[in-house]
Each structure stands twice: as structure tokens, then as C-alpha cells.
Design a protein around this motif. Structure first.
Motif, PDB file in Angstrom:
ATOM      1  N   SER A 125       2.270 -54.191 -53.404  1.00 25.55           N
ATOM      2  CA  SER A 125       1.563 -54.936 -54.454  1.00 25.55           C
ATOM      3  C   SER A 125       2.064 -56.374 -54.471  1.00 25.55           C
ATOM      4  N   ASP A 126       1.235 -57.249 -54.984  1.00 23.18           N
ATOM      5  CA  ASP A 126       1.589 -58.668 -55.071  1.00 23.18           C
ATOM      6  C   ASP A 126       1.942 -59.219 -53.701  1.00 23.18           C
ATOM      7  N   SER A 127       1.297 -58.697 -52.675  1.00 22.88           N
ATOM      8  CA  SER A 127       1.533 -59.099 -51.299  1.00 22.88           C
ATOM      9  C   SER A 127       0.181 -59.126 -50.591  1.00 22.88           C
ATOM     10  N   GLY A 128       0.200 -59.117 -49.282  1.00 23.52           N
ATOM     11  CA  GLY A 128      -1.042 -59.123 -48.525  1.00 23.52           C
ATOM     12  C   GLY A 128      -0.803 -58.664 -47.103  1.00 23.52           C
ATOM     13  N   PRO A 129      -1.868 -58.537 -46.315  1.00 23.30           N
ATOM     14  CA  PRO A 129      -1.734 -58.029 -44.955  1.00 23.30           C
ATOM     15  C   PRO A 129      -0.954 -58.945 -44.014  1.00 23.30           C
ATOM     16  N   ASP A 130      -0.726 -60.183 -44.416  1.00 21.36           N
ATOM     17  CA  ASP A 130       0.064 -61.103 -43.593  1.00 21.36           C
ATOM     18  C   ASP A 130       1.489 -61.266 -44.114  1.00 21.36           C
ATOM     19  N   ALA A 131       1.925 -60.334 -44.955  1.00 20.56           N
ATOM     20  CA  ALA A 131       3.275 -60.382 -45.519  1.00 20.56           C
ATOM     21  C   ALA A 131       4.325 -60.333 -44.408  1.00 20.56           C
ATOM     22  N   THR A 132       5.495 -60.824 -44.712  1.00 27.72           N
ATOM     23  CA  THR A 132       6.561 -60.968 -43.722  1.00 27.72           C
ATOM     24  C   THR A 132       6.898 -59.656 -43.017  1.00 27.72           C
ATOM     25  N   LYS A 133       7.183 -58.595 -43.783  1.00 25.59           N
ATOM     26  CA  LYS A 133       7.627 -57.342 -43.153  1.00 25.59           C
ATOM     27  C   LYS A 133       6.517 -56.706 -42.321  1.00 25.59           C
ATOM     28  N   VAL A 134       5.317 -56.568 -42.887  1.00 24.71           N
ATOM     29  CA  VAL A 134       4.261 -55.911 -42.104  1.00 24.71           C
ATOM     30  C   VAL A 134       3.868 -56.753 -40.896  1.00 24.71           C
ATOM     31  N   SER A 135       3.929 -58.062 -41.018  1.00 22.65           N
ATOM     32  CA  SER A 135       3.630 -58.925 -39.861  1.00 22.65           C
ATOM     33  C   SER A 135       4.677 -58.753 -38.766  1.00 22.65           C
ATOM     34  N   ALA A 136       5.951 -58.730 -39.167  1.00 24.80           N
ATOM     35  CA  ALA A 136       7.025 -58.555 -38.185  1.00 24.80           C
ATOM     36  C   ALA A 136       6.919 -57.186 -37.504  1.00 24.80           C
ATOM     37  N   LEU A 137       6.635 -56.143 -38.284  1.00 22.21           N
ATOM     38  CA  LEU A 137       6.527 -54.803 -37.706  1.00 22.21           C
ATOM     39  C   LEU A 137       5.288 -54.680 -36.816  1.00 22.21           C
ATOM     40  N   LEU A 187      13.523 -56.222 -49.533  1.00 23.83           N
ATOM     41  CA  LEU A 187      14.214 -56.023 -48.250  1.00 23.83           C
ATOM     42  C   LEU A 187      14.127 -57.253 -47.344  1.00 23.83           C
ATOM     43  N   SER A 188      13.988 -58.433 -47.937  1.00 29.66           N
ATOM     44  CA  SER A 188      13.790 -59.647 -47.142  1.00 29.66           C
ATOM     45  C   SER A 188      15.016 -60.064 -46.348  1.00 29.66           C
ATOM     46  N   SER A 189      16.193 -59.617 -46.747  1.00 28.03           N
ATOM     47  CA  SER A 189      17.404 -59.944 -45.981  1.00 28.03           C
ATOM     48  C   SER A 189      17.619 -58.979 -44.825  1.00 28.03           C
ATOM     49  N   SER A 190      16.765 -57.975 -44.721  1.00 29.50           N
ATOM     50  CA  SER A 190      16.968 -56.911 -43.730  1.00 29.50           C
ATOM     51  C   SER A 190      15.836 -56.780 -42.721  1.00 29.50           C
ATOM     52  N   VAL A 191      14.999 -57.793 -42.612  1.00 28.76           N
ATOM     53  CA  VAL A 191      13.829 -57.696 -41.723  1.00 28.76           C
ATOM     54  C   VAL A 191      14.255 -57.418 -40.280  1.00 28.76           C
ATOM     55  N   GLU A 192      15.316 -58.057 -39.829  1.00 24.25           N
ATOM     56  CA  GLU A 192      15.780 -57.843 -38.453  1.00 24.25           C
ATOM     57  C   GLU A 192      16.263 -56.399 -38.252  1.00 24.25           C
ATOM     58  N   THR A 193      17.026 -55.881 -39.183  1.00 20.12           N
ATOM     59  CA  THR A 193      17.504 -54.495 -39.102  1.00 20.12           C
ATOM     60  C   THR A 193      16.344 -53.509 -39.162  1.00 20.12           C
ATOM     61  N   ILE A 194      15.400 -53.761 -40.057  1.00 18.93           N
ATOM     62  CA  ILE A 194      14.222 -52.896 -40.170  1.00 18.93           C
ATOM     63  C   ILE A 194      13.431 -52.932 -38.863  1.00 18.93           C
ATOM     64  N   GLY A 195      13.295 -54.105 -38.293  1.00 21.09           N
ATOM     65  CA  GLY A 195      12.591 -54.226 -37.017  1.00 21.09           C
ATOM     66  C   GLY A 195      13.260 -53.427 -35.911  1.00 21.09           C
ATOM     67  N   ALA A 196      14.578 -53.472 -35.858  1.00 24.86           N
ATOM     68  CA  ALA A 196      15.310 -52.703 -34.847  1.00 24.86           C
ATOM     69  C   ALA A 196      15.115 -51.209 -35.058  1.00 24.86           C
ATOM     70  N   GLN A 197      15.141 -50.770 -36.310  1.00 25.91           N
ATOM     71  CA  GLN A 197      14.912 -49.356 -36.613  1.00 25.91           C
ATOM     72  C   GLN A 197      13.485 -48.944 -36.260  1.00 25.91           C
ATOM     73  N   PHE A 198      12.540 -49.833 -36.507  1.00 26.73           N
ATOM     74  CA  PHE A 198      11.142 -49.548 -36.189  1.00 26.73           C
ATOM     75  C   PHE A 198      10.956 -49.396 -34.678  1.00 26.73           C
TER      76      PHE A 198
END
Length: 175
Positions: free
Chosen positions: A11-23, A153-164
């Protein structure tokens, strides 16, 4: 082509949000196809009001595919992904900052149990208490990675990406 991934923003986000874009970029680099439904119109209905239209939009996206997708969701996107997985076949679930309940919505969070899943949450999530998700994961024996972060989780995008990347590699190899 490895398969299809549907990434659902919060919510309060969109399809170009940082996490979903990175993933999405990681998935595409590994040969997966991705789509990111836009739930912003649904979100105008408020948290509880947006659940039914989000799940309906997600079901329609799944129904348009030739094979079960991997569902990726953040916050409200994770909640809707879990509920959609109960109604449609999915290949896997990668969920971030998952609420176990939405105030005013009649059903609690749930997800398909017969597919590979990973839950990632922040120790300091101010929106979705960790204890609630930890109890859910414990009851279901689901893997839960807890990071030193807040709800976004904005400080963890790199870690989340590695897990993904690891998650998708295990999906592709059938492990």
C-alpha cells in the motif's frame, strides 16, 4: 525462460517501487519473466477495502498464465499473494513484511503450504509486529529471515536481493 513471477507492491506504493523493481531486475537477469500489477486504484479503498480487489486482480493475472507463477509480495502485496495462493496454483512464495491480519478485514493471512516459501521481515517493523508473523511461521514450519530493519526494509534491499537470487536458483533446480 525459467517461468513467470508476479510481484505485488505494498500500500502507498506502486509497481515501480524500489524493492519490487530490484527483485524484478534480478529475476529477469536470471531468465524469468515478470509482471507487476498496479494496485494503486484498489488502495484508494483503504487497507481492508483493498484486499478483495487486490486478490481478484492477482487471481486474474495468474489465470492468464500458462503455468503457476512464483508470487512475490511486500506488505499488503504479501497479504494478497498469500490469499491468492489459496485459490490458484502457484510455484512458490517470496513474501516481505507480511501482515498476519488487516484491521477491518474478516480473514487472517494464510498461504498455500505445498510450495517453496520464504518470509522476510524486519526486527523493528512498526506496522506488522514480528511476533505475529513469527508465530505464524513457527506453526507452519516456514522459513523466516529476520533483518535489522523496519517495515519498508529499505536498508536491506541488497540482502533481500541475494536471498531472492538463492530462492529462484533453488526453484529453477527443483530443490
Amino acid at each position: 525462460m525459467r517461468g513467470q513471477i508476479i510481484l505485488s507492491h505494498g500500500s502507498d506504493s506502486g509497481p515501480d517501487a524500489t524493492k519490487v523493481s530490484a527483485l524484478a531486475a534480478i529475476a529477469e537477469s536470471l531468465g524469468w519473466t515478470t509482471q507487476r500489477p498496479d494496485y494503486r486504484e484498489d488502495d484508494r479503498l483503504g487497507y481492508a477495502g483493498s484486499v478483495v480487489p487486490r486478490v481478484a486482480r492477482l487471481r486474474a493475472a495468474i489465470d492468464a498464465l500458462d503455468a503457476p507463477p512464483v508470487l512475490v509480495g511486500s506488505s499488503m502485496g504479501a497479504f494478497a499473494s498469500g490469499l491468492a495462493s489459496l485459490e490458484r496454483p502457484v510455484a512458490g512464495m517470496f513474501l516481505l513484511a507480511t501482515p498476519v491480519a488487516i484491521p477491518g478485514y474478516q480473514a487472517a493471512f494464510d498461504l498455500r503450504q505445498d510450495v517453496p516459501s520464504l518470509l522476510i521481515h524486519g526486527w523493528h517493523d512498526e506496522m506488522c509486529p514480528l511476533d505475529d508473523l513469527h508465530d505464524f511461521a513457527r506453526r507452519r514450519s516456514l522459513p523466516l529471515l529476520v533483518l535489522d530493519d523496519v517495515h519498508r526494509l529499505s536498508s536491506s534491499v541488497e540482502t533481500i536481493g541475494a536471498q531472492f537470487r538463492l530462492f529462484l536458483d533453488s526453484m529453477a533446480s527443483g530443490q
